[in-house]
Write a protein that holds these residues in place. Structure first.
Motif, PDB file in Angstrom:
ATOM      1  N   PHE A   1       0.827  -1.206   0.000  1.00  0.00           N
ATOM      2  CA  PHE A   1       0.000   0.000   0.000  1.00  0.00           C
ATOM      3  C   PHE A   1       0.862   1.259   0.000  1.00  0.00           C
ATOM      4  N   LEU A   2       1.920   1.254   0.815  1.00  0.00           N
ATOM      5  CA  LEU A   2       2.802   2.423   0.880  1.00  0.00           C
ATOM      6  C   LEU A   2       3.522   2.658  -0.445  1.00  0.00           C
ATOM      7  N   LEU A   3       3.929   1.573  -1.112  1.00  0.00           N
ATOM      8  CA  LEU A   3       4.604   1.728  -2.400  1.00  0.00           C
ATOM      9  C   LEU A   3       3.655   2.262  -3.463  1.00  0.00           C
ATOM     10  N   ILE A   4       2.419   1.747  -3.463  1.00  0.00           N
ATOM     11  CA  ILE A   4       1.418   2.269  -4.411  1.00  0.00           C
ATOM     12  C   ILE A   4       1.145   3.745  -4.145  1.00  0.00           C
ATOM     13  N   SER A   5       1.183   4.126  -2.870  1.00  0.00           N
ATOM     14  CA  SER A   5       0.947   5.526  -2.488  1.00  0.00           C
ATOM     15  C   SER A   5       2.201   6.382  -2.633  1.00  0.00           C
ATOM     16  N   ARG A   6       3.285   5.773  -3.107  1.00  0.00           N
ATOM     17  CA  ARG A   6       4.554   6.462  -3.302  1.00  0.00           C
ATOM     18  C   ARG A   6       5.133   6.997  -1.994  1.00  0.00           C
ATOM     19  N   LYS A   7       4.940   6.244  -0.938  1.00  0.00           N
ATOM     20  CA  LYS A   7       5.526   6.567   0.356  1.00  0.00           C
ATOM     21  C   LYS A   7       6.804   5.728   0.504  1.00  0.00           C
ATOM     22  N   TRP A   8       7.821   6.118  -0.265  1.00  0.00           N
ATOM     23  CA  TRP A   8       9.031   5.311  -0.334  1.00  0.00           C
ATOM     24  C   TRP A   8       9.721   5.205   1.033  1.00  0.00           C
ATOM     25  N   LEU A   9       9.822   6.329   1.719  1.00  0.00           N
ATOM     26  CA  LEU A   9      10.518   6.343   2.991  1.00  0.00           C
ATOM     27  C   LEU A   9       9.786   5.482   4.026  1.00  0.00           C
ATOM     28  N   SER A  10       8.474   5.642   4.108  1.00  0.00           N
ATOM     29  CA  SER A  10       7.695   4.870   5.076  1.00  0.00           C
ATOM     30  C   SER A  10       7.784   3.373   4.796  1.00  0.00           C
ATOM     31  N   ALA A  11       7.711   3.004   3.514  1.00  0.00           N
ATOM     32  CA  ALA A  11       7.811   1.591   3.150  1.00  0.00           C
ATOM     33  C   ALA A  11       9.165   1.026   3.536  1.00  0.00           C
TER      34      ALA A  11
END
Length: 245
Positions: A97-107
């Motif tokens: 979900f984080l990668l799809i949302s482009r939350k690279w750092l959080s992922a």
């Protein structure tokens, strides 16, 4: 005229969350060291045994903790939420979900957090090599050493990290508080089930919680520092759409 005191006050206000997180992490480490020290002494072991026996009102049936049958079943179900298989499944879903949302750092931090938690758990178990409660008191299968509790440690890292991530998605304070309360409650319940099911001594769970909190706060501090650094440089690992730590 601006004084050093004014600068210090402004810094404290701006970095209050980071200072609080650092204080929590240091307090958790201190408590862990105290618990580890006490667990090796007669007084700490006596307390652990007293807690274990308090869960077993019938000496003739040591594998039957107090409470109705459905409580036993519920504890067995809930404890699996802290198992490595379930956490890995949840982590894959969250990272996707984080990668799809482009939350690279959080992922990236979520992966590092769970992997680091596993290494901390296994490493500390190898150092302390504490024996589990006697087999006749255990209701679930157990592996490796007892201290600290891997379920308590990993569930604290994973659910607390997710809870902290969710707070950045909610503008209202009540929603932020709700996310953190749910995360802490889930981790707490999982740890309590380990004691109830006879899989761990009470000090094992407290130690696991301490390490989990310290590691989760460390991850948050790393994310906080990276986001502040990246905001001025537009680096690729930064979460898109993130405006605050």
């Amino acid at each position: 005229m601006t004084t050093r005191r004014d600068h210090a006050l402004r810094f404290a206000r701006a970095e209050a969350p980071a200072l609080i997180a650092l204080g929590i992490a240091l307090s958790a480490v201190t408590l862990f060291l105290n618990v580890a020290d006490e667990s090796g002494e007669a007084g700490g072991q006596s307390l652990d045994r007293a807690v274990l026996m308090a869960m077993r009102p019938n000496p003739a049936a040591p594998d039957q903790p107090w409470g109705p049958w459905w409580l036993h079943e519920a504890a067995a179900d809930l404890t699996s939420l802290g198992g490595i298989s379930v956490l890995t499944l949840f982590a894959l879903a969250a990272v996707g979900f984080l990668l799809i949302s482009r939350k690279w750092l959080s992922a990236s931090l979520l992966v590092v957090g769970l992997a680091g938690g596993v290494m901390l758990s296994e490493g500390l178990k190898a150092v302390f090599e504490r024996a589990r409660p006697p087999a006749q008191y255990q209701i679930v299968e157990t592996l490796n050493a007892s201290f600290p509790s891997g379920h308590a440690l990993l569930s604290t890292v994973f659910y607390l990290t997710l809870g902290v991530m969710l707070t950045s998605a909610f503008p209202q304070r009540r929603l932020k508080a709700y996310a953190l309360v749910v995360a802490v409650t889930v981790a707490a319940v999982i740890g309590l089930t380990r004691i109830y099911l006879g899989a761990h001594w009470a000090s094992d769970v407290i130690g696991g919680w301490c390490v989990g909190v310290a590691w989760a706060m460390t991850l948050w501090l790393i994310a906080h520092a990276l986001q502040r650094f990246q905001r001025s440089r537009a680096m690729p690992l930064r979460d898109e759409g993130t405006t605050s730590a």
